[in-house]
Design a protein around this motif. Sequence first.
Motif: not given
Length: 588
Positions: A116-142
């Motif tokens: 149920r979790i995308p395995d590509n770079r099509d989305e910059k942000v992914w939410h865990l359903i019914n939560t505020q937990i997010k996995i985000r693409l880091i676009e700058e920095g180390d």
Amino acid sequence: MILKLSHLRFFLLTTLLVVATSSTYANDRLKEVEKRLQAVKTDSPRETMMSFMQAMENYRKGITKHDPLLTASLNDAIDCLDTTLISKVTEDLTPEQAAIFLKETIDRVVKIDPNRIPDNRDEKVWHLINTQIKIRLIEEGDRAGEYLFDKFTVEQSREMFKKVQELPYAPGSGKGAGFREPFLERVAPTWAKQTFLSIAYWQWIGLFVFILLGLTMRLLARLGGNMLHRMTQHTDTDWDDLLIESMISPVSLLVASGIWYLSLFVLQFEGIPFKVLNVIIQITLTVSLIWVFYSLAHVFSAYLMHLAKKTKTGLDDQIVRLISRTLKVFVIIMGIMLGIQNLGVNVFSLLAGMGIVGLAVAMAAKDSLSNFFASVIIMLDRPFQIGDWIIVGDKDGTVEDIGFRSTKIRTFYNSVVSIPNSEIANTGVDNMGLRKYRRVKTFLGVTYDTPAEKIEAFLEGIKNIIKANPNTRKDYFHVVFNQFGPSSLDIMLYFFLKVPDWSNELVERQNVFLEIVRLAEDLGVEFAFPTQTLHIMDLPGNPPHDPGHNRDSHHLSESVKRFAPGGEQSKPAGSGLFVPPFKDPELS
């Protein structure tokens, strides 16, 4: 023999089995280590989530099995978090805690399904359903290009856990990260878990108990110190008394501070209350530590001063004072730096960042530095010591103290003058305190009508007075008819007194002068004072004054010849009544 061969075979088989088992275990262990050293995969939301969950599962197993390799997997889980806004030192929420709270929250909400979790770079942000937990693409920095749990998720991990901590784990989940509430919080009743000023009631009660416990322990420490002090009073030495007496107050405060510091971890304070209490307790703890070592430095300095007083020279006294002040300043500076470090500030980075400021301060304090090095030179060169009478430029007096910056001199007006040490080091110092002899030079004027024989007798009598005085220098002094003054015949008296200080010098000078006065009275010698005589040469009715009418030239010529070599009045060495001191056989 057969039995022995059987035993040998059994031993060989057992050894091979152990070696094989050890080799297998070593290989498995090596593979496990290599696996742990592999980089965490964060190229997509799915890889990030699965890397995090697997690392936390290994961490929970490590806690159960007490395996440090598995427990170290917590660092892999932290690599899946964006910890930009939190620090491992200064904040209450550490990256380790954030990872644990996040795992506990996820396992109580849902069982993770990788499909149920995308395995590509099509989305910059992914939410865990019914939560505020997010996995985000880091676009700058180390870490640009990686998918990480975003800053908000990490910062709010504790709050999210508090919202779901009463819920059971989701079926099929990993059962959390082995997290358990603090014992006091688990056993506290419901009403005690309510908060006031962000602190639970049970924490308020515990804080009161720990404050009372700290004060009680401080009182007990003081009572124990006083009892020990009374015991040491019966010993032969005084140093144990001074040590115990100096350490009672700082050690008792240190004990109380340690109790209060322990309360921060037992009562599990968080957020602003933790910060405020931590700062207060850290400052108290730092002050108590500085006080302890400052007292030790004081006792050590007193012991060194006791040893220095047994020596004849005063140099070691000055060095001990310098060491004492340096040691106490060092203790204070190191204590302050330790306190700042304990508050979470990197002291070395702070010092490095203050390089320019330090250079400016050094330039501004160059006079202070020159005074400090001048004080060291004074200690080593020893031009004077405490108690000496010195003259520096137009200032003179008795040295009272030699400090880092200046030397204090008590003048003869009873005022205190502070002279910078750099000025003393660069100026000639006349140390009157190092004089072996103290010079006395004066002129005695006798009247012009004093006969020559009386003058010689007077000179001989003064010489005998100098010889008779036990405090005068006998190998070098002068008593001589020196000159014809405007109103007196001047006798120069030049001698030295061997006395320890100015007070004795004044008394011995007085004794010599009183003897001279008594000698003059005995010989009938009168001291002259400035006078003027008015001679009236011509008066009306009197013949004109003729200075040479009483004697003719022949008579004058005969008088002069009597003072020539071999003449009856010729006495080029005097009449013999006076022998100069350097020709006196008793003084040679």
